[in-house]
Enzyme design. Structure first.
Site, PDB file in Angstrom:
ATOM      1  N   LYS A 188       0.808  -1.232   0.000  1.00 11.20           N
ATOM      2  CA  LYS A 188       0.000   0.000   0.000  1.00 11.20           C
ATOM      3  C   LYS A 188       0.839   1.279   0.000  1.00 11.20           C
ATOM      4  O   LYS A 188       0.480   2.250  -0.663  1.00 11.20           O
ATOM      5  CB  LYS A 188      -0.971  -0.015   1.179  1.00 11.20           C
ATOM      6  CG  LYS A 188      -2.019  -1.115   1.052  1.00 11.20           C
ATOM      7  CD  LYS A 188      -3.009  -1.092   2.192  1.00 11.20           C
ATOM      8  CE  LYS A 188      -3.912  -2.321   2.143  1.00 11.20           C
ATOM      9  NZ  LYS A 188      -4.944  -2.305   3.181  1.00 11.20           N
TER      10      LYS A 188
ATOM     11  N   ASP B  90      -9.866   2.190   2.515  1.00 12.74           N
ATOM     12  CA  ASP B  90      -9.812   1.453   3.788  1.00 12.74           C
ATOM     13  C   ASP B  90     -10.391   2.253   4.961  1.00 12.74           C
ATOM     14  O   ASP B  90     -11.172   1.741   5.760  1.00 12.74           O
ATOM     15  CB  ASP B  90      -8.359   1.114   4.157  1.00 12.74           C
ATOM     16  CG  ASP B  90      -7.835  -0.093   3.403  1.00 12.74           C
ATOM     17  OD1 ASP B  90      -8.651  -0.954   3.024  1.00 12.74           O
ATOM     18  OD2 ASP B  90      -6.618  -0.169   3.198  1.00 12.74           O
TER      19      ASP B  90
HETATM   20  N1  LIG Z   1     -10.678  -5.808   8.253  1.00 12.00           N
HETATM   21  C1  LIG Z   1      -9.898  -5.237   7.375  1.00 12.00           C
HETATM   22  O1  LIG Z   1     -10.299  -4.897   6.270  1.00 12.00           O
HETATM   23  C2  LIG Z   1      -8.470  -4.938   7.760  1.00 12.00           C
HETATM   24  C3  LIG Z   1      -7.741  -3.984   7.047  1.00 12.00           C
HETATM   25  C4  LIG Z   1      -6.420  -3.726   7.434  1.00 12.00           C
HETATM   26  C5  LIG Z   1      -5.875  -4.421   8.500  1.00 12.00           C
HETATM   27  N2  LIG Z   1      -6.620  -5.348   9.154  1.00 12.00           N
HETATM   28  C6  LIG Z   1      -6.062  -6.084  10.295  1.00 12.00           C
HETATM   29  O2  LIG Z   1      -5.511  -5.150  11.199  1.00 12.00           O
HETATM   30  C7  LIG Z   1      -4.393  -5.741  11.859  1.00 12.00           C
HETATM   31  C8  LIG Z   1      -3.193  -4.815  11.785  1.00 12.00           C
HETATM   32  O3  LIG Z   1      -2.788  -4.684  10.433  1.00 12.00           O
HETATM   33  P1  LIG Z   1      -1.569  -3.738  10.036  1.00 12.00           P
HETATM   34  O4  LIG Z   1      -1.547  -3.699   8.575  1.00 12.00           O
HETATM   35  O5  LIG Z   1      -1.618  -2.476  10.803  1.00 12.00           O
HETATM   36  O6  LIG Z   1      -0.321  -4.593  10.564  1.00 12.00           O
HETATM   37  P2  LIG Z   1       1.108  -4.011  10.985  1.00 12.00           P
HETATM   38  O7  LIG Z   1       1.446  -2.778  10.236  1.00 12.00           O
HETATM   39  O8  LIG Z   1       2.021  -5.179  10.932  1.00 12.00           O
HETATM   40  O9  LIG Z   1       0.934  -3.581  12.534  1.00 12.00           O
HETATM   41  C9  LIG Z   1       0.731  -4.546  13.543  1.00 12.00           C
HETATM   42  C10 LIG Z   1       0.292  -3.828  14.805  1.00 12.00           C
HETATM   43  O10 LIG Z   1      -0.047  -4.809  15.791  1.00 12.00           O
HETATM   44  C11 LIG Z   1       0.758  -4.603  16.971  1.00 12.00           C
HETATM   45  N3  LIG Z   1       1.005  -5.883  17.598  1.00 12.00           N
HETATM   46  C12 LIG Z   1       1.461  -7.010  17.014  1.00 12.00           C
HETATM   47  N4  LIG Z   1       1.527  -7.998  17.925  1.00 12.00           N
HETATM   48  C13 LIG Z   1       1.109  -7.482  19.107  1.00 12.00           C
HETATM   49  C14 LIG Z   1       0.939  -8.016  20.421  1.00 12.00           C
HETATM   50  N5  LIG Z   1       1.263  -9.271  20.699  1.00 12.00           N
HETATM   51  N6  LIG Z   1       0.445  -7.201  21.371  1.00 12.00           N
HETATM   52  C15 LIG Z   1       0.126  -5.924  21.101  1.00 12.00           C
HETATM   53  N7  LIG Z   1       0.265  -5.354  19.870  1.00 12.00           N
HETATM   54  C16 LIG Z   1       0.752  -6.143  18.900  1.00 12.00           C
HETATM   55  C17 LIG Z   1       2.026  -3.926  16.448  1.00 12.00           C
HETATM   56  O11 LIG Z   1       2.678  -3.270  17.501  1.00 12.00           O
HETATM   57  P3  LIG Z   1       4.227  -2.825  17.337  1.00 12.00           P
HETATM   58  O12 LIG Z   1       4.208  -1.506  16.623  1.00 12.00           O
HETATM   59  O13 LIG Z   1       4.719  -2.719  18.726  1.00 12.00           O
HETATM   60  O14 LIG Z   1       4.915  -3.903  16.538  1.00 12.00           O
HETATM   61  C18 LIG Z   1       1.397  -2.959  15.414  1.00 12.00           C
HETATM   62  O15 LIG Z   1       0.785  -1.867  16.045  1.00 12.00           O
HETATM   63  C19 LIG Z   1      -4.161  -7.092  11.215  1.00 12.00           C
HETATM   64  O16 LIG Z   1      -4.762  -8.063  12.021  1.00 12.00           O
HETATM   65  C20 LIG Z   1      -4.900  -6.984   9.896  1.00 12.00           C
HETATM   66  O17 LIG Z   1      -5.355  -8.232   9.449  1.00 12.00           O
HETATM   67  C21 LIG Z   1      -7.905  -5.610   8.810  1.00 12.00           C
END
Ligand SMILES: NC(=O)c1ccc[n+]([C@@H]2O[C@H](COP(=O)([O-])OP(=O)(O)OC[C@H]3O[C@@H](n4cnc5c(N)ncnc54)[C@H](OP(=O)(O)O)[C@@H]3O)[C@@H](O)[C@H]2O)c1
Length: 322
Positions: free
Chosen positions: A92, A146
């Site tokens: 993205k 999004d």
């Molecule tokens: N429904 C939808 O359409 C949609 C769209 C987009 C994303 N999502 C979902 O949203 C989630 C995040 O996506 P993203 O793209 O933002 O991923 P990302 O950029 O990899 O970010 C992951 C986030 O989760 C945190 N994290 C990971 N493991 C953790 C734990 N054990 N405890 C607390 N925090 C934790 C990370 O914290 P740190 O910064 O400390 O690493 C970071 O803030 C995913 O599950 C994704 O599938 C859903």
């Protein structure tokens, strides 16, 4: 046909199969999702069900594209006459750099999740798509659907009006940052930011304070009641993941509603806890659905058949699990 939670009837891909089975022809229009990896994407099922339900000779496919090949893939799809593409992880941010033109939302969020390919015809850039006109100038127009999808999910799935609401946002990764920027843009009342790596939440808070001085942005947990807690972390994807918040400092009972961007599994420990604390809850299917519906409308110029798309998504994601 089967009943949806809201009482409507969903037309699944199986129910519209005869229309879908129409042969692919030279006139068939194409859309795609580009990701790495991409094999778990539910978007093809959702969009193909919509095309079939509307009797459109369109198809949506999934392409696994390595990050270093994204530019070639986008330019190739454009020249091949694709109407447009979606971008998923990890493309993205890079897509924003590659498109010829970006809409204001994708510029604010620093991420493009939808590209519309446009052709210059009679001096005007036209969409949808460039079928039959790919010998002339073409361009890639980037959008981000999004974050508006999150707002729509909060409104339609949880009856939460984000404007002026007190919100706890867990996570400052890609999805968390996009959500925070869009919520601030919408004029949220209080925005409490919590992230495992606190420095990221602090940097995000500084950015939002500069861009939206009227919004009350704080790093940390709220002391009192809030309208909504949103999980934008990836904690909950696996069954042994910890809760995405510190239970000693926050209780879901402080919130009226809880939204989890995760949709697989359908109910994370975060949502289960929130439900037992009396919150209204919804998982990320709505967000996935509404970003897809907005992309569908950009490419085709037609209203997205929401119930059909929701039914197909749920069938694809949860299928026989229910
Ligand atoms: N429904 C939808 O359409 C949609 C769209 C987009 C994303 N999502 C979902 O949203 C989630 C995040 O996506 P993203 O793209 O933002 O991923 P990302 O950029 O990899 O970010 C992951 C986030 O989760 C945190 N994290 C990971 N493991 C953790 C734990 N054990 N405890 C607390 N925090 C934790 C990370 O914290 P740190 O910064 O400390 O690493 C970071 O803030 C995913 O599950 C994704 O599938 C859903």
């Amino acid at each position: 046909m089967r009943a949806l939670a809201n009482g409507a009837e969903a037309t699944t891909l199986a129910a519209v199969q005869p229309a879908f089975a129409r042969a692919i022809s030279p006139a068939t229009r194409l859309c795609a999702v580009l990701g790495w990896p991409v094999r778990h994407s539910a978007s093809p099922a959702m969009h193909n069900a919509a095309f079939a339900a509307l009797g459109m000779d369109w198809r949506y496919v999934a392409h696994a594209v390595k990050p270093e090949h994204l530019g070639e893939a986008l330019r190739g799809a454009c020249r091949l006459g694709y109407a447009g593409v979606n971008l998923t992880v990890p493309h993205k941010s890079e897509a924003l750099r590659l498109v010829d033109l970006a809409d204001p939302v994708s510029t604010t969020l620093q991420a493009v999740n939808t590209v519309v390919f446009e052709a210059l015809r009679d001096g005007e850039w036209t969409s949808p798509g460039c079928a039959g006109a790919c010998d002339g100038p073409v361009r890639m127009h980037g959008y981000n659907t999004d974050a508006d999808a999150l707002l729509r999910a909060l409104r339609e799935d949880l009856a939460i009006e984000p404007r002026a609401a007190r919100v706890l946002l867990l996570g400052a990764g890609g999805a968390g940052q996009a959500a925070a920027r869009r919520l601030a843009d919408e004029g949220v009342g209080e925005l409490h930011l919590v992230n495992r790596t606190e420095a990221k939440a602090e940097a995000l808070a500084r950015e939002l304070e500069a861009a939206h001085p009227a919004v009350d942005v704080r790093v940390g947990y709220p002391a009192g009641d809030i309208e909504i807690v949103i999980n934008a972390t990836s904690s909950g994807l696996r069954s042994d993941d910890p809760l995405p918040y510190d239970a000693a400092r926050f209780s879901p009972g402080q919130a009226d509603a809880a939204y989890d961007m995760i949709y697989r599994p359908a109910e994370t420990p975060f949502l289960r806890g929130a439900k037992s604390a009396g919150c209204r809850t919804a998982n990320g299917v709505g967000m996935l659905l509404y970003q897809g519906a907005a992309a569908f409308e950009l490419w085709t110029g037609r209203s997205a058949p929401i119930d059909v798309m929701r039914g197909a998504l749920e069938e694809e994601i949860y299928g026989g699990m229910r």
